[in-house]
Design an enzyme around this catalytic site. Structure first.
Site, PDB file in Angstrom:
ATOM      1  N   ARG A  66      59.860  39.646  49.004  1.00  0.00           N
ATOM      2  CA  ARG A  66      60.717  40.788  48.636  1.00  0.00           C
ATOM      3  C   ARG A  66      59.909  42.062  48.788  1.00  0.00           C
ATOM      4  NH1 ARG A  66      57.082  42.410  45.605  1.00  0.00           N
ATOM      5  NH2 ARG A  66      58.437  43.998  44.760  1.00  0.00           N
ATOM      6  N   GLY A  67      60.594  43.191  48.587  1.00  0.00           N
ATOM      7  CA  GLY A  67      59.958  44.481  48.833  1.00  0.00           C
ATOM      8  C   GLY A  67      60.381  44.934  50.219  1.00  0.00           C
ATOM      9  N   ARG A  81      69.876  39.584  53.245  1.00  0.00           N
ATOM     10  CA  ARG A  81      69.878  40.597  52.185  1.00  0.00           C
ATOM     11  C   ARG A  81      70.651  41.785  52.728  1.00  0.00           C
ATOM     12  NH1 ARG A  81      65.469  40.828  48.439  1.00  0.00           N
ATOM     13  NH2 ARG A  81      66.723  42.423  47.439  1.00  0.00           N
ATOM     14  N   GLN A 101      58.603  42.360  37.572  1.00  0.00           N
ATOM     15  CA  GLN A 101      57.728  42.556  38.739  1.00  0.00           C
ATOM     16  C   GLN A 101      56.354  43.090  38.333  1.00  0.00           C
ATOM     17  OE1 GLN A 101      60.878  43.761  38.555  1.00  0.00           O
ATOM     18  NE2 GLN A 101      61.904  43.744  40.520  1.00  0.00           N
ATOM     19  N   ASP A 127      62.531  53.983  46.022  1.00  0.00           N
ATOM     20  CA  ASP A 127      63.462  53.310  46.923  1.00  0.00           C
ATOM     21  C   ASP A 127      64.168  54.312  47.823  1.00  0.00           C
ATOM     22  OD1 ASP A 127      63.156  51.305  44.565  1.00  0.00           O
ATOM     23  OD2 ASP A 127      63.975  50.183  46.258  1.00  0.00           O
ATOM     24  N   ASN A 179      64.338  55.114  41.943  1.00  0.00           N
ATOM     25  CA  ASN A 179      63.358  54.029  41.884  1.00  0.00           C
ATOM     26  C   ASN A 179      63.786  53.050  40.788  1.00  0.00           C
ATOM     27  OD1 ASN A 179      60.888  52.799  42.807  1.00  0.00           O
ATOM     28  ND2 ASN A 179      59.874  53.506  40.945  1.00  0.00           N
ATOM     29  N   LYS A 180      63.049  51.979  40.664  1.00  0.00           N
ATOM     30  CA  LYS A 180      63.321  50.916  39.693  1.00  0.00           C
ATOM     31  C   LYS A 180      63.712  51.464  38.320  1.00  0.00           C
ATOM     32  CE  LYS A 180      62.821  47.537  40.596  1.00  0.00           C
ATOM     33  NZ  LYS A 180      63.773  46.697  41.267  1.00  0.00           N
TER      34      LYS A 180
END
Lengths: 351, 351
Positions: free
Chosen positions: B52-53, B95, B202, B243, B253-254
């Protein structure tokens, strides 16, 4: 008469000479009770955190001493007092830092000492009645907090909370959740967002459980979503409990409360702190309050699942400090304190 | 030459005609690799989030197409292109919202189309070289971010981060962690506090893992401790990934980044956002950015353990928005943008 009857299970009860308590370690998966007539089993429940929350632990200790008195084979006052003291010693060792535990034990022993020389059955009855009084007073104080706090809740409110300062942490009715229960009983349409409250997840496990039992709409959210939730106007009030409040109005409460408070202030959401006046510490200045550090393992494992690599440590402070400028009001059983708290709190304690 | 050699395992590699990647679902318990010469297995790894990422997924898709080309039995250019397109279709479904995935697939197909009519082996080689180039460019961009970002890191710094914008999210070296790695390679004494980053953890699972592999001291903390950590001066810099960044300097972002940013600003701790310029979105205004809502189940279960009662829902927005006034600088492979970002970011993109 309330518009709706509150229907949440009692944290702990005295039932026909036995103690019955919810095993909180089984929540939220199962509502399972522990029932016993042995004080040692109640002590074990406190130690294993099958029951937790300062007021609930106080009531549990008082009930445990009532069991010790009722079951004692003592023929004389002296023998009964000895049995009580032995039980008290065992109970004191269960959670050595819990203030309410010591307070309740001391109060029961004092009562027994006041009855010095009386008939053993009279002492047994006196001890039991004192234990029941401790429980009743806790519920009464919480209902008062509910009444004072409800004034700040309007129809349609969505309320943010953290940790569990609910009925499960008390004999009944809770502290931070008391105004929410009172509003609900009075028919107000409200709902709650409960932050999950890592590492123990009291918000997800306990607050969500008891609100659901009561029929109050509740959703959980990860702690890190608090900023987004507040920035999007998803809540319009915040209610939290307190572990200690200084006379300056600094609030020591579960880790995460300060983060919540800063974001609430930034987004114009009022923050209400609910606690009995016994939480207000008239002696200690905030600079002297030590924040308990707990073992890293409690962060590193969730339900037996290791979340970080072996050899990596964790930072775990159990509480944080919210300064008075972030607090809208402090709601107690004696009334509501508003800023400046260094004036209003001493006035409240004097009342 | 760096003072210290960085020793972290490669997220994904092309080894003797096979693809080898870390199975991130097994972290942090085990460092386990998946090795395959079948593009279908790489597609499966992307879909199952074994890798992922965004940048890492792009490289994985490119390597998968290289496998498809190398293993194809095609005798003609037309047959080979058909095989490549079939693999590309399968990869696109893994994805469907991952921008880098589509970008990498399109770039490989474009390369193959440029080689129209050439000998099939020449096309195979061209595709593989393009995939290796995508990987190399990612690492190069990250190392540039590391160089630009390291200027802000001093000996003795304790750095706060959230989520995993590390080497594991890229081909190698990471984005938010790149300046930390560069500082480490240059012999600076630093340490990191990684917020665990619920619900996927994470920070605890991946960031703590790769920093520990590198030998950089790291501790994890619950997300709700961010306010306390900053208020006590336990960190003096914060580095996060992104992101998406709008031309106004709004950082998507997260979830949790905004909460961190507000508290960092309040306590005078600079916040650096690290991302390749491909993250900067020159078109979409921040009001039009849709924040992805994900299934409540991802919050409600941790490692198979249900944390809230059945029937209780959860709020889960995957990202939040940090406004430009909370950001100290945006660090890219093309240089550093400082406020006002609506001037500095367009300048950087034009450079």
């Amino acid at each position: 008469m309330p518009a709706r009857a509150l229907n949440i299970p009692k944290t702990i009860e005295w039932v026909n000479g036995r103690v019955r308590l919810i095993n909180q370690l089984k929540l939220p998966q199962k509502l399972e009770y522990i029932e016993t007539d042995r004080y040692e089993r109640v002590a074990e429940a406190i130690k294993k955190m099958e029951i937790r929350g300062a007021p609930a632990i106080g009531v549990a200790a008082a009930f445990a001493l009532a069991l010790a008195a009722v079951k004692s084979n003592a023929k004389t006052y002296g023998e009964l007092l000895e049995d009580l003291r032995r039980a008290a010693d065992a109970l004191r060792k269960t959670r050595p830092t819990a203030k309410n535990l010591f307070w309740a034990i001391d109060r029961i022993l004092k009562k027994a000492e006041e009855l010095s020389g009386r008939d053993v059955n009279e002492v047994r009855e006196g001890v039991l009645n004192e234990a029941l009084r401790i429980a009743k007073e806790d519920e009464e104080a919480n209902r008062k907090i509910g009444e004072y706090g409800e004034r700040f809740i309007e129809d349609g409110d969505v309320i943010l909370t953290i940790c569990n300062a609910g009925s499960l942490a008390t004999y009944y009715y809770g502290t931070a959740l008391a105004p929410i229960y009172k509003a609900w009983e009075d028919g107000k349409k409200i709902s709650v967002i409960a932050l999950e409250t890592r590492p123990y997840l009291q918000g997800a496990r306990l607050t969500a459980f008891e609100l659901k039992q009561a029929g109050i709409p509740v959703k959980i959210a990860t702690d890190n979503a608090v900023g987004f939730i507040l920035s999007r106007g998803m809540v319009n009030k915040a209610f939290v409990g307190a572990d200690r409040i200084t006379l300056t109005g600094h609030v020591v409460n579960k880790i995460g409360t300060y983060t919540l408070a800063v974001l609430a202030k930034k987004h114009g959401v009022p923050l209400y702190v609910c606690a009995p006046t016994s939480t207000i510490d008239p002696q200690t200045p905030i600079e002297k309050v030590v924040i308990e550090e707990r073992p890293a393992e409690e962060v590193l494992f969730i339900g037996g699942y290791r979340i970080a690599p072996e050899g990596v440590g964790a930072i775990y402070y159990a509480f944080d400090i919210t300064p008075p400028e972030l607090v809208t009001a402090i709601i107690t059983e004696k009334g509501v304190a508003e800023p400046p708290f260094n004036k209003s709190l001493p006035r409240l304690l004097g009342a």
